[in-house]
Each structure stands twice: as structure tokens, then as C-alpha cells.
Design a protein around this motif. Structure first.
Motif, PDB file in Angstrom:
ATOM      1  N   ILE A  90      11.271  43.709  10.114  1.00  0.00           N
ATOM      2  CA  ILE A  90      11.949  42.546   9.546  1.00  0.00           C
ATOM      3  C   ILE A  90      13.422  42.675   9.905  1.00  0.00           C
ATOM      4  O   ILE A  90      14.156  43.487   9.324  1.00  0.00           O
ATOM      5  CB  ILE A  90      11.765  42.476   8.017  1.00  0.00           C
ATOM      6  CG1 ILE A  90      10.285  42.601   7.649  1.00  0.00           C
ATOM      7  CG2 ILE A  90      12.342  41.167   7.474  1.00  0.00           C
ATOM      8  CD1 ILE A  90      10.032  42.760   6.157  1.00  0.00           C
ATOM      9  N   LEU A  91      13.865  41.894  10.873  1.00  0.00           N
ATOM     10  CA  LEU A  91      15.237  41.952  11.357  1.00  0.00           C
ATOM     11  C   LEU A  91      16.122  41.073  10.479  1.00  0.00           C
ATOM     12  O   LEU A  91      15.862  39.878  10.335  1.00  0.00           O
ATOM     13  CB  LEU A  91      15.300  41.467  12.815  1.00  0.00           C
ATOM     14  CG  LEU A  91      14.487  42.270  13.830  1.00  0.00           C
ATOM     15  CD1 LEU A  91      14.492  41.571  15.186  1.00  0.00           C
ATOM     16  CD2 LEU A  91      15.039  43.682  13.961  1.00  0.00           C
ATOM     17  N   PHE A  98       8.459  40.861   1.110  1.00  0.00           N
ATOM     18  CA  PHE A  98       7.097  41.106   1.601  1.00  0.00           C
ATOM     19  C   PHE A  98       6.627  42.526   1.306  1.00  0.00           C
ATOM     20  O   PHE A  98       5.493  42.739   0.851  1.00  0.00           O
ATOM     21  CB  PHE A  98       7.014  40.845   3.112  1.00  0.00           C
ATOM     22  CG  PHE A  98       5.663  41.159   3.688  1.00  0.00           C
ATOM     23  CD1 PHE A  98       4.638  40.229   3.621  1.00  0.00           C
ATOM     24  CD2 PHE A  98       5.390  42.397   4.271  1.00  0.00           C
ATOM     25  CE1 PHE A  98       3.376  40.513   4.136  1.00  0.00           C
ATOM     26  CE2 PHE A  98       4.135  42.702   4.775  1.00  0.00           C
ATOM     27  CZ  PHE A  98       3.128  41.755   4.707  1.00  0.00           C
ATOM     28  N   ALA A  99       7.467  43.513   1.565  1.00  0.00           N
ATOM     29  CA  ALA A  99       7.053  44.910   1.424  1.00  0.00           C
ATOM     30  C   ALA A  99       6.680  45.262  -0.011  1.00  0.00           C
ATOM     31  O   ALA A  99       5.920  46.215  -0.237  1.00  0.00           O
ATOM     32  CB  ALA A  99       8.170  45.836   1.907  1.00  0.00           C
ATOM     33  N   TYR A 100       7.163  44.503  -0.980  1.00  0.00           N
ATOM     34  CA  TYR A 100       6.974  44.835  -2.400  1.00  0.00           C
ATOM     35  C   TYR A 100       5.871  43.999  -3.053  1.00  0.00           C
ATOM     36  O   TYR A 100       5.509  44.246  -4.203  1.00  0.00           O
ATOM     37  CB  TYR A 100       8.293  44.640  -3.143  1.00  0.00           C
ATOM     38  CG  TYR A 100       9.440  45.236  -2.363  1.00  0.00           C
ATOM     39  CD1 TYR A 100       9.725  46.598  -2.401  1.00  0.00           C
ATOM     40  CD2 TYR A 100      10.208  44.429  -1.527  1.00  0.00           C
ATOM     41  CE1 TYR A 100      10.736  47.143  -1.637  1.00  0.00           C
ATOM     42  CE2 TYR A 100      11.235  44.965  -0.757  1.00  0.00           C
ATOM     43  CZ  TYR A 100      11.482  46.319  -0.817  1.00  0.00           C
ATOM     44  OH  TYR A 100      12.489  46.850  -0.035  1.00  0.00           O
ATOM     45  N   GLU A 113      12.415  47.526   7.375  1.00  0.00           N
ATOM     46  CA  GLU A 113      13.416  46.522   6.995  1.00  0.00           C
ATOM     47  C   GLU A 113      14.732  46.881   7.679  1.00  0.00           C
ATOM     48  O   GLU A 113      15.320  47.926   7.414  1.00  0.00           O
ATOM     49  CB  GLU A 113      13.614  46.489   5.479  1.00  0.00           C
ATOM     50  CG  GLU A 113      12.485  45.834   4.726  1.00  0.00           C
ATOM     51  CD  GLU A 113      12.895  45.445   3.301  1.00  0.00           C
ATOM     52  OE1 GLU A 113      14.077  45.625   2.950  1.00  0.00           O
ATOM     53  OE2 GLU A 113      12.027  44.960   2.558  1.00  0.00           O
ATOM     54  N   VAL A 114      15.195  45.997   8.555  1.00  0.00           N
ATOM     55  CA  VAL A 114      16.415  46.225   9.320  1.00  0.00           C
ATOM     56  C   VAL A 114      17.502  45.310   8.799  1.00  0.00           C
ATOM     57  O   VAL A 114      17.314  44.090   8.699  1.00  0.00           O
ATOM     58  CB  VAL A 114      16.170  45.949  10.822  1.00  0.00           C
ATOM     59  CG1 VAL A 114      17.447  46.175  11.634  1.00  0.00           C
ATOM     60  CG2 VAL A 114      15.031  46.802  11.353  1.00  0.00           C
ATOM     61  N   PRO A 164       2.286  48.164  19.894  1.00  0.00           N
ATOM     62  CA  PRO A 164       2.786  46.797  19.688  1.00  0.00           C
ATOM     63  C   PRO A 164       3.298  46.611  18.261  1.00  0.00           C
ATOM     64  O   PRO A 164       2.901  47.318  17.337  1.00  0.00           O
ATOM     65  CB  PRO A 164       1.569  45.917  19.966  1.00  0.00           C
ATOM     66  CG  PRO A 164       0.391  46.811  19.761  1.00  0.00           C
ATOM     67  CD  PRO A 164       0.838  48.189  20.165  1.00  0.00           C
ATOM     68  N   ALA A 165       4.181  45.646  18.100  1.00  0.00           N
ATOM     69  CA  ALA A 165       4.787  45.386  16.791  1.00  0.00           C
ATOM     70  C   ALA A 165       5.026  43.895  16.628  1.00  0.00           C
ATOM     71  O   ALA A 165       5.152  43.151  17.611  1.00  0.00           O
ATOM     72  CB  ALA A 165       6.106  46.150  16.652  1.00  0.00           C
ATOM     73  N   PHE A 166       5.094  43.475  15.382  1.00  0.00           N
ATOM     74  CA  PHE A 166       5.485  42.101  15.047  1.00  0.00           C
ATOM     75  C   PHE A 166       6.884  42.150  14.450  1.00  0.00           C
ATOM     76  O   PHE A 166       7.167  42.970  13.579  1.00  0.00           O
ATOM     77  CB  PHE A 166       4.515  41.476  14.043  1.00  0.00           C
ATOM     78  CG  PHE A 166       4.856  40.058  13.682  1.00  0.00           C
ATOM     79  CD1 PHE A 166       4.386  39.003  14.450  1.00  0.00           C
ATOM     80  CD2 PHE A 166       5.687  39.777  12.599  1.00  0.00           C
ATOM     81  CE1 PHE A 166       4.720  37.694  14.135  1.00  0.00           C
ATOM     82  CE2 PHE A 166       6.028  38.480  12.282  1.00  0.00           C
ATOM     83  CZ  PHE A 166       5.545  37.430  13.053  1.00  0.00           C
ATOM     84  N   PHE A 167       7.753  41.257  14.919  1.00  0.00           N
ATOM     85  CA  PHE A 167       9.122  41.163  14.442  1.00  0.00           C
ATOM     86  C   PHE A 167       9.346  39.780  13.821  1.00  0.00           C
ATOM     87  O   PHE A 167       8.952  38.767  14.399  1.00  0.00           O
ATOM     88  CB  PHE A 167      10.120  41.315  15.599  1.00  0.00           C
ATOM     89  CG  PHE A 167      10.111  42.663  16.271  1.00  0.00           C
ATOM     90  CD1 PHE A 167      11.133  43.572  16.048  1.00  0.00           C
ATOM     91  CD2 PHE A 167       9.083  43.012  17.155  1.00  0.00           C
ATOM     92  CE1 PHE A 167      11.142  44.812  16.676  1.00  0.00           C
ATOM     93  CE2 PHE A 167       9.079  44.254  17.781  1.00  0.00           C
ATOM     94  CZ  PHE A 167      10.113  45.150  17.538  1.00  0.00           C
TER      95      PHE A 167
END
Length: 284
Positions: A90-91, A98-100, A113-114, A164-167
Motif C-alpha cells: 500500500i503506497l 485494510f490490514a486491520y 504499508e508504505v 509477484p505483488a499487488f500495489f
């Protein structure tokens, strides 16, 4: 933003995502119960006290923007996870929750989380005040997009460069230089096949009219007055071209008309598809 302060651009989205839970019709476009009370301005009492203002037309348009971009990004994430992606970045996370409140499918995800260090420290303090625990699959990554190397910061926090990753990149692009935008796009495009980014971006004023133009002009002035100027306005075709140049194999824009059909059809609460900020998904 001011480099020693939390970004104030994160507070209004959090407030209006919370207001959506309390004031708008069911079904909700975006379900985010943790948004209510995450900051004092987003408490149920504060929202109900300001309900007349929050239900005004400009705030309806802003609320529409903040809920649809979050919903669309999480819909795209769920699709990526079904395709085997197991990393979520998450940029410019801001007050994203979302994470919580992660759904069951996210338990196998590594979530990063960025954000700017000052904003991140402020958010963590707000979460602690609410008694919200850090989940075990979350990592915080402190980054100043204009100054720091994103790849180095992520790698130090355990990000797998060969997977792979989702951003997601929401509400950030307009605050960055074109150089910083291009650098981040190239970084994501260099990830393994299957990697995807969903981002929001502000369009030039000559593409807008009426209330959408007025809202964009007000947002530009408001952000500039608090030291967070908009630096980049992007035309959809130009951003798609930039993504293709960075190395993405496919790009899709969620146009306002497509957003109406997907998220706003037959709503009676005044929410409608935003036009001054739009959405793009690019796939490697």
C-alpha cells in the motif's frame, strides 16, 4: 507535505470514509467500520453533528471519490490474490485500514504499508489509542517518495523481489513530480509477471466542468494552503502511455462512466462517480 509533520491529506479521506458508514444508503460502496472514530474528527458524534455539511454537494462528491477508489483497489486486490499474488504493498497508506480488518483471503498475504515516516508514526499512535493491534502479516515501510529508494526500503522489510505483488497507490500521484511517478511505475513494472498496480490520479482542469471543476480548483487551493501542493495532473491517455513505457503489458482505466455502471447505479443518496480524480490499473 512538510517533512516533519504527518500529511493532512490523509485526514479528509478517513473522515469521509467514516461518514459513508453512517450517513449513506445501503448497500455501502465501501465497508470500513474501523474508519469510524479512527481520528477524533471521524467519531460518530462529530460526523452526526456536522451531518448537514457532510451531506452538502461538494462533500458528497469527495465522499464518492474516497469510497470508490478504496473499493476498486480492494476489488482489484482480491482478483490478484485469486490469481496467486501473495504480497500487497500500500503506497502512501495514510489511514488505510485494510490490514486491520482484512478478510479471510488476506491471511496468507504479506502486507506492506508504505508512507512518509511522520505520517506513519501519527497513524500508529492513532491505532494504539483505539487499541487496534498490528496484525502479524503487516510490515511498516517508511519512505519519502521524492527522496528515498523504494526498492531498498521494501527489501529491508522482507519484500520478495522475485514474487509477484499487488500495489495500491491512492491519493498520492498528484502530490508527486512526474519524475517520482515514473520512477515508481518503473519499479512496479520490473516486478515478476502477475504484478499489478491500481492508482488514482487527478486530471487536468480543462477536462472538467461544473461542480467537478469547482471541486478540483478548491482541492488544489486547499492543499497548497497547507503546504501540500498538487504537482502533477495527468490525462488518462498520457498516464496509460507512461505505464506502457515503464514496461506494463496492459493498462485499464476505470472511466467515470464505467464507475457509474459498476458502483453507483441506482443510488439515491447523492453519491456519483467522481471526475476530477480517476483510476487506472496496470499489469506486468
Amino acid at each position: 507535505m512538510l517533512h516533519d509533520e504527518a500529511s493532512r491529506a490523509t485526514q479528509r479521506p478517513a473522515l469521509l470514509r467514516a461518514a459513508h458508514q453512517l450517513l449513506d444508503d445501503d448497500p455501502k460502496i465501501f465497508v470500513d467500520p474501523l474508519a469510524v472514530g479512527l481520528i477524533p474528527e471521524a467519531s460518530a458524534e462529530a460526523i452526526l453533528a456536522d451531518a448537514a455539511l457532510i451531506r452538502s454537494r461538494p462533500y458528497q462528491l469527495l465522499r464518492s471519490l474516497f469510497v470508490v477508489r478504496a473499493r476498486y483497489a480492494e476489488d482489484c486486490l482480491a482478483e490478484a490474490v485469486r490469481d496467486g499474488v501473495a504480497q500487497y504493498v500500500i503506497l502512501g497508506a495514510g489511514l488505510d485500514t485494510f490490514a486491520y480488518r482484512q478478510p479471510r483471503y488476506a491471511s496468507a498475504l504479506k502486507i506492506f504499508e508504505v508512507d512518509h515516516p511522520a505520517t506513519q508514526a501519527w497513524k500508529r499512535a492513532r491505532l494504539a489509542a483505539r487499541g487496534i493491534q498490528m496484525p502479524p502479516n503487516l510490515r511498516y515501510v517508511s519512505v519519502d517518495f521524492e527522496r528515498d529508494d523504494l526498492s531498498q526500503r521494501l527489501a529491508k522489510c522482507g519484500f520478495g523481489t522475485r514474487r509477484p505483488a499487488f500495489f495500491s497507490w491512492l491519493g498520492v500521484v498528484q502530490f508527486l513530480s512526474l519524475t517520482a511517478i515514473a520512477t515508481t511505475l518503473r519499479y512496479v513494472a520490473d516486478r515478476p509477471p502477475g504484478s499489478t498496480i491500481t492508482l488514482s490520479y487527478a486530471v487536468p482542469l480543462d477536462l472538467l466542468e461544473g461542480e467537478h471543476l469547482a471541486l478540483a480548483e478548491d482541492s488544489i487551493k486547499r492543499c497548497a494552503s497547507r503546504g501540500e501542493p498538487w504537482l502533477s495532473l495527468c490525462r488518462p491517455e498520457e498516464l496509460r502511455a507512461a505505464a506502457a513505457h515503464a514496461g506494463f503489458s496492459r493498462t485499464d482505466c476505470l472511466s467515470p462512466d464505467a464507475a457509474v455502471e459498476r458502483y453507483f447505479h441506482d443510488r439515491r443518496d447523492g453519491l456519483r462517480a467522481p471526475r476530477h480524480e480517476q483510476l487506472l490499473t496496470a499489469r506486468v
